[in-house]
Scaffold this active site. Structure first.
Site, PDB file in Angstrom:
ATOM      1  N   ARG A 187      -6.599  -7.745   6.640  1.00  0.00           N
ATOM      2  CA  ARG A 187      -5.010  -7.896   6.468  1.00  0.00           C
ATOM      3  C   ARG A 187      -4.247  -7.990   7.845  1.00  0.00           C
ATOM      4  O   ARG A 187      -4.301  -6.753   8.496  1.00  0.00           O
ATOM      5  CB  ARG A 187      -4.552  -6.754   5.561  1.00  0.00           C
ATOM      6  CG  ARG A 187      -3.167  -6.904   5.196  1.00  0.00           C
ATOM      7  CD  ARG A 187      -2.765  -5.574   4.098  1.00  0.00           C
ATOM      8  NE  ARG A 187      -1.364  -5.771   3.824  1.00  0.00           N
ATOM      9  CZ  ARG A 187      -0.793  -5.009   2.901  1.00  0.00           C
ATOM     10  NH1 ARG A 187      -1.486  -3.799   2.493  1.00  0.00           N
ATOM     11  NH2 ARG A 187       0.350  -4.861   2.664  1.00  0.00           N
ATOM     12  N   SER A 234      10.779   6.887   3.472  1.00  0.00           N
ATOM     13  CA  SER A 234      10.018   8.019   2.499  1.00  0.00           C
ATOM     14  C   SER A 234       9.350   9.010   3.494  1.00  0.00           C
ATOM     15  O   SER A 234       9.496  10.342   3.105  1.00  0.00           O
ATOM     16  CB  SER A 234       9.342   7.414   1.518  1.00  0.00           C
ATOM     17  OG  SER A 234       8.521   8.300   0.854  1.00  0.00           O
ATOM     18  N   GLY A 266       7.515  13.298   4.491  1.00  0.00           N
ATOM     19  CA  GLY A 266       6.214  13.457   5.381  1.00  0.00           C
ATOM     20  C   GLY A 266       5.149  12.534   4.621  1.00  0.00           C
ATOM     21  O   GLY A 266       5.508  11.806   3.825  1.00  0.00           O
ATOM     22  N   LEU A 325       2.215  11.715   2.737  1.00  0.00           N
ATOM     23  CA  LEU A 325       1.675  12.450   1.573  1.00  0.00           C
ATOM     24  C   LEU A 325       0.087  12.182   1.342  1.00  0.00           C
ATOM     25  O   LEU A 325      -0.752  13.284   0.784  1.00  0.00           O
ATOM     26  CB  LEU A 325       2.379  12.121   0.053  1.00  0.00           C
ATOM     27  CG  LEU A 325       3.898  12.137   0.068  1.00  0.00           C
ATOM     28  CD1 LEU A 325       4.425  11.755  -1.242  1.00  0.00           C
ATOM     29  CD2 LEU A 325       4.165  13.655   0.346  1.00  0.00           C
ATOM     30  N   GLN A 326      -0.138  11.064   1.841  1.00  0.00           N
ATOM     31  CA  GLN A 326      -1.818  10.787   1.804  1.00  0.00           C
ATOM     32  C   GLN A 326      -2.384  10.650   3.006  1.00  0.00           C
ATOM     33  O   GLN A 326      -1.673   9.672   3.944  1.00  0.00           O
ATOM     34  CB  GLN A 326      -2.099   9.667   0.890  1.00  0.00           C
ATOM     35  CG  GLN A 326      -3.429   9.065   0.634  1.00  0.00           C
ATOM     36  CD  GLN A 326      -4.197  10.280  -0.080  1.00  0.00           C
ATOM     37  OE1 GLN A 326      -3.553  10.701  -1.172  1.00  0.00           O
ATOM     38  NE2 GLN A 326      -5.576  10.222   0.014  1.00  0.00           N
ATOM     39  N   GLU A 376      -3.403   1.823   7.198  1.00  0.00           N
ATOM     40  CA  GLU A 376      -2.555   1.113   8.277  1.00  0.00           C
ATOM     41  C   GLU A 376      -1.002   1.175   7.980  1.00  0.00           C
ATOM     42  O   GLU A 376      -0.430   1.412   8.618  1.00  0.00           O
ATOM     43  CB  GLU A 376      -3.043  -0.263   8.549  1.00  0.00           C
ATOM     44  CG  GLU A 376      -2.298  -0.853  10.021  1.00  0.00           C
ATOM     45  CD  GLU A 376      -3.295  -2.153  10.378  1.00  0.00           C
ATOM     46  OE1 GLU A 376      -2.410  -2.862  10.983  1.00  0.00           O
ATOM     47  OE2 GLU A 376      -4.345  -2.379   9.938  1.00  0.00           O
ATOM     48  N   ARG A 383       0.488   3.080   6.123  1.00  0.00           N
ATOM     49  CA  ARG A 383       1.072   4.513   6.436  1.00  0.00           C
ATOM     50  C   ARG A 383       1.332   4.875   7.944  1.00  0.00           C
ATOM     51  O   ARG A 383       2.251   5.524   8.390  1.00  0.00           O
ATOM     52  CB  ARG A 383       0.146   5.696   5.628  1.00  0.00           C
ATOM     53  CG  ARG A 383       0.499   5.697   4.192  1.00  0.00           C
ATOM     54  CD  ARG A 383      -0.745   6.572   3.531  1.00  0.00           C
ATOM     55  NE  ARG A 383      -1.636   5.697   3.220  1.00  0.00           N
ATOM     56  CZ  ARG A 383      -2.808   5.937   3.012  1.00  0.00           C
ATOM     57  NH1 ARG A 383      -3.212   7.346   3.163  1.00  0.00           N
ATOM     58  NH2 ARG A 383      -3.879   5.133   2.637  1.00  0.00           N
ATOM     59  N   GLU A 428     -21.975   4.873  -7.465  1.00  0.00           N
ATOM     60  CA  GLU A 428     -22.927   5.634  -8.232  1.00  0.00           C
ATOM     61  C   GLU A 428     -22.461   6.242  -9.272  1.00  0.00           C
ATOM     62  O   GLU A 428     -22.658   6.303 -10.583  1.00  0.00           O
ATOM     63  CB  GLU A 428     -23.929   6.082  -7.504  1.00  0.00           C
ATOM     64  CG  GLU A 428     -25.043   5.248  -6.485  1.00  0.00           C
ATOM     65  CD  GLU A 428     -25.579   6.039  -5.719  1.00  0.00           C
ATOM     66  OE1 GLU A 428     -25.710   7.301  -5.727  1.00  0.00           O
ATOM     67  OE2 GLU A 428     -26.526   5.327  -4.889  1.00  0.00           O
TER      68      GLU A 428
END
Length: 279
Positions: free
Chosen positions: A51, A65, A70, A72-73, A90, A92, A123
């Site tokens: 990408r 945002s 902040g 978030l993830q 990327e 973020r 698995e």
């Protein structure tokens, strides 16, 4: 990724906050991963990442945002000499730079651990004893932290792309509804018709599904009939609105139609007298 799945995989699946309670490889991940605040200038993009283009407006919206809430993830990185290479996140990272952040939360993994974890999740996702929310969370983790598309996840777990997509959409439900799905062992098929429903509709129908043992077909039929009724009601309201406007213009007063009642509202006695003379 755009596909035949409506608005696209990325826009419909909320992977920004993966609920640890349903993360089947969380403990294994914790043992080998390190969560840190990394200086943003020590992080580099993966030049082999396919990408290359990022929507400017989307990055700007995410930056806004991040300024307010902040990151978030955490992004996911691996060590690359004296830098950290981005594995996932990327967007973020770019948005954080745009928002003026100097540090971002990051999960640091070795390449070997990254590969082992991916295999472990795949698995585990093939186990028959997983509940649908655990399965959806496993798919979400593969998407958010391993940069896999719905098609790639499907190929790895031996499911269809639409099956992966539909299972992940269960994450759109509130925490309370997800807990109920797990507790009552509700199937994806039963819950799928409710994914796009308003929360009050979900809360209304969920007890019926549990108490009366509704099938997926019955839920679909209920939602279809409810949609028709709502559409008919909206058409009726729109028609009344036109009538209200027409009568208001004709008689020069406010007009309201509700049910089988027609109400003329006058501001004062003079307006009332004028209305009576016109009727």
């Amino acid at each position: 990724m755009k596909s035949g799945l409506g608005r696209g995989f990325d826009s419909l699946i909320p992977t920004e906050l993966i609920d640890d309670e349903f993360d089947i490889t969380l403990e294994e991940d914790k043992k080998g991963s390190e969560l840190k605040e990394l200086p943003i200038d020590e992080i580099i993009r993966d030049e082999e990442q396919p990408r290359k283009e990022f929507n400017k407006e989307a990055i700007e919206a995410l930056a806004a945002s991040i300024k307010e809430h902040g990151v978030l993830q955490p992004i996911v990185v691996t060590r690359e000499e004296d830098k950290y290479k981005i594995v996932a996140g990327e967007r973020r990272w770019r948005a954080s730079k745009l928002a003026g952040l100097t540090k971002v939360p990051a999960i640091i993994r070795s390449l070997d651990l990254q590969k082992r974890l991916e295999l472990s999740i795949i698995e585990n996702a093939q186990r028959e004893d997983l509940n649908v929310i655990e399965l959806a969370t496993a798919y979400a983790k593969l998407k958010a932290q391993f940069n896999l598309t719905a098609k790639e996840i499907a190929a790895r777990v031996g499911k269809s792309e639409s099956s992966v997509f539909n299972t992940m959409r269960l994450l759109n439900f509130s925490d309370e509804v997800k807990q109920t799905i797990v507790k009552e062992k509700l199937s994806e098929g039963v819950m799928r018709p409710l994914v796009t429903a308003e929360p009050e509709v979900v809360n209304k129908i969920l007890p019926k599904i549990i108490e009366e043992g509704w099938t997926a077909r019955k839920v679909e039929r209920y939602m279809s009939e409810n949609k028709k009724k709502s559409s008919a009601s909206l058409v009726k309201k729109d028609n009344y609105r036109k009538d209200e406007d027409a009568l208001s213009n004709k008689y020069g007063v406010s007009v309201k139609i509700a049910g089988r009642s027609l109400t003329f509202k006058c501001k004062n006695e003079k307006e009332l007298e004028e209305l009576i003379s016109k009727l």
